[in-house]
Design a protein around this motif. Structure first.
Motif, PDB file in Angstrom:
ATOM      1  N   GLU A 239       9.117 -13.578  32.442  1.00  0.00           N
ATOM      2  CA  GLU A 239      10.328 -14.139  33.036  1.00  0.00           C
ATOM      3  C   GLU A 239      10.104 -14.611  34.471  1.00  0.00           C
ATOM      4  N   CYS A 240       9.270 -13.872  35.237  1.00  0.00           N
ATOM      5  CA  CYS A 240       8.917 -14.252  36.613  1.00  0.00           C
ATOM      6  C   CYS A 240      10.157 -14.425  37.502  1.00  0.00           C
ATOM      7  N   GLN A 241      11.054 -13.474  37.454  1.00  0.00           N
ATOM      8  CA  GLN A 241      12.243 -13.523  38.293  1.00  0.00           C
ATOM      9  C   GLN A 241      11.882 -13.232  39.755  1.00  0.00           C
ATOM     10  N   GLY A 242      12.638 -13.846  40.667  1.00  0.00           N
ATOM     11  CA  GLY A 242      12.485 -13.570  42.097  1.00  0.00           C
ATOM     12  C   GLY A 242      11.398 -14.369  42.782  1.00  0.00           C
ATOM     13  N   ILE A 243      10.759 -15.292  42.092  1.00  0.00           N
ATOM     14  CA  ILE A 243       9.726 -16.133  42.706  1.00  0.00           C
ATOM     15  C   ILE A 243      10.331 -17.496  43.007  1.00  0.00           C
ATOM     16  N   SER A 244      10.337 -17.867  44.281  1.00  0.00           N
ATOM     17  CA  SER A 244      10.977 -19.125  44.679  1.00  0.00           C
ATOM     18  C   SER A 244       9.959 -20.244  44.945  1.00  0.00           C
ATOM     19  N   LEU A 249       5.538 -19.920  40.966  1.00  0.00           N
ATOM     20  CA  LEU A 249       6.354 -19.786  39.765  1.00  0.00           C
ATOM     21  C   LEU A 249       5.676 -20.454  38.570  1.00  0.00           C
ATOM     22  N   ILE A 250       5.110 -21.639  38.794  1.00  0.00           N
ATOM     23  CA  ILE A 250       4.403 -22.336  37.713  1.00  0.00           C
ATOM     24  C   ILE A 250       3.229 -21.490  37.221  1.00  0.00           C
ATOM     25  N   ASP A 251       2.476 -20.903  38.166  1.00  0.00           N
ATOM     26  CA  ASP A 251       1.335 -20.074  37.786  1.00  0.00           C
ATOM     27  C   ASP A 251       1.790 -18.831  37.022  1.00  0.00           C
ATOM     28  N   CYS A 252       2.891 -18.232  37.478  1.00  0.00           N
ATOM     29  CA  CYS A 252       3.383 -17.009  36.845  1.00  0.00           C
ATOM     30  C   CYS A 252       3.841 -17.274  35.409  1.00  0.00           C
ATOM     31  N   LEU A 253       4.438 -18.451  35.198  1.00  0.00           N
ATOM     32  CA  LEU A 253       4.991 -18.785  33.883  1.00  0.00           C
ATOM     33  C   LEU A 253       3.948 -19.317  32.902  1.00  0.00           C
TER      34      LEU A 253
END
Length: 278
Positions: A239-244, A249-253
């Motif tokens: 989900e990668c919540q809290g990354i702005s 965010l792209i890397d996390c997802l």
């Protein structure tokens, strides 16, 4: 006269378009009869059955259990019929029309509507073995998960934007598919991350699945056994919540951007004692 008409109508409704097979109370017959192929209900003219599900068909099953394994019958046998009739296609390299063998399959039920006996009828080729060689092979189901980031340039989907690692991964998949004695069905499911609109993500995931189908077809996999499904951002792995920050965010997802390939086919093996496929 009126009563005779009512009885005739009732008989038609109860009988439907039956084959005329004479069925015993125990659910057997000495003379199975068959529908004409062209009277099939299914507009797609039958199905390629899931071979694992077909191998699980047994005596003693209810209609609900059979429905869940091999689907609804393809022919109309009326109301509460004691026979179900199917039209199945099997991938048989070097045999049949366009490497496909077509067979009719009949399930007969006893007076309690419990599956009792099973029958096959070759359609194409007319002297074919039905089901073709299942008793000589072992059914295999495998799943392969491919990273979209390893396949495509970010936010791209066409075959021209397959990168070097992506082609290597797909070539490796082709080699894995080559280990199957026969392939029955391949289902390609495309996924994206949650960035972008739902419509955009569904279209992107569909296009990526289609590109992989195109690549496999170019490598010799028959296109008619490959199905594609677009899932968009459904079934997220992270989900990668809290990354702005966008890049983070792209890397996390990244794990969400994937393609799942489910393969159903045959490998060499020992037959099961299954009355439905003997």
């Amino acid at each position: 006269m009126k009563n005779l008409i009512i009885l005739s109508i009732a008989g038609f409704l109860l009988g439907g378009c039956t084959t005329g097979t004479s069925i015993t109370k125990e659910g057997t017959t000495n003379d199975p009869k068959w529908h004409k192929v062209e009277t099939i209900l299914n507009k797609d003219q039958g199905t390629f059955p899931n071979l694992q599900s077909l191998s699980e068909v047994r005596q003693g099953m209810t209609k609900d259990q059979l429905y869940s394994l091999i689907g609804r019958p393809h022919y109309d046998d009326g109301w509460r019929p004691r026979e179900w009739n199917y039209l199945f296609h099997f991938t048989t390299p070097g045999q049949g029309e366009n490497d496909i063998t077509t067979c009719q399959f009949k399930v007969i039920f006893d007076h309690n509507m419990i599956a009792s006996s099973f029958y096959w009828n070759p359609i194409n080729p007319k002297n074919g073995v039905c089901p073709p060689n299942i008793q000589h092979k072992q059914i295999a189901n495998k799943r392969y998960t491919l990273s979209v980031d390893a396949l495509f340039t970010f936010d791209k989907y066409d075959i021209e934007n397959l990168n070097t690692k992506g082609k290597e991964d797909l070539d490796s998949l082709v080699r894995e598919l080559g280990k199957f004695k026969e392939l029955n069905t391949i289902q390609i499911v495309g996924y994206t991350d949650r960035l972008g609109t739902q419509d955009y993500n569904e279209k992107l995931s569909y296009n990526r699945a289609q590109t992989i189908k195109q690549y496999l077809t170019l490598k010799g996999i028959p296109s008619q056994i490959i199905n594609t499904i677009a899932k968009g951002s459904e079934d997220a792995v992270k989900e990668c919540q809290g990354i702005s920050e966008k890049k983070q965010l792209i890397d996390c997802l990244a794990p969400n951007r994937r393609v799942i390939v489910d393969v159903d086919g045959y490998i060499e093996g020992t037959p099961e004692n299954n009355p439905a496929i003997k």
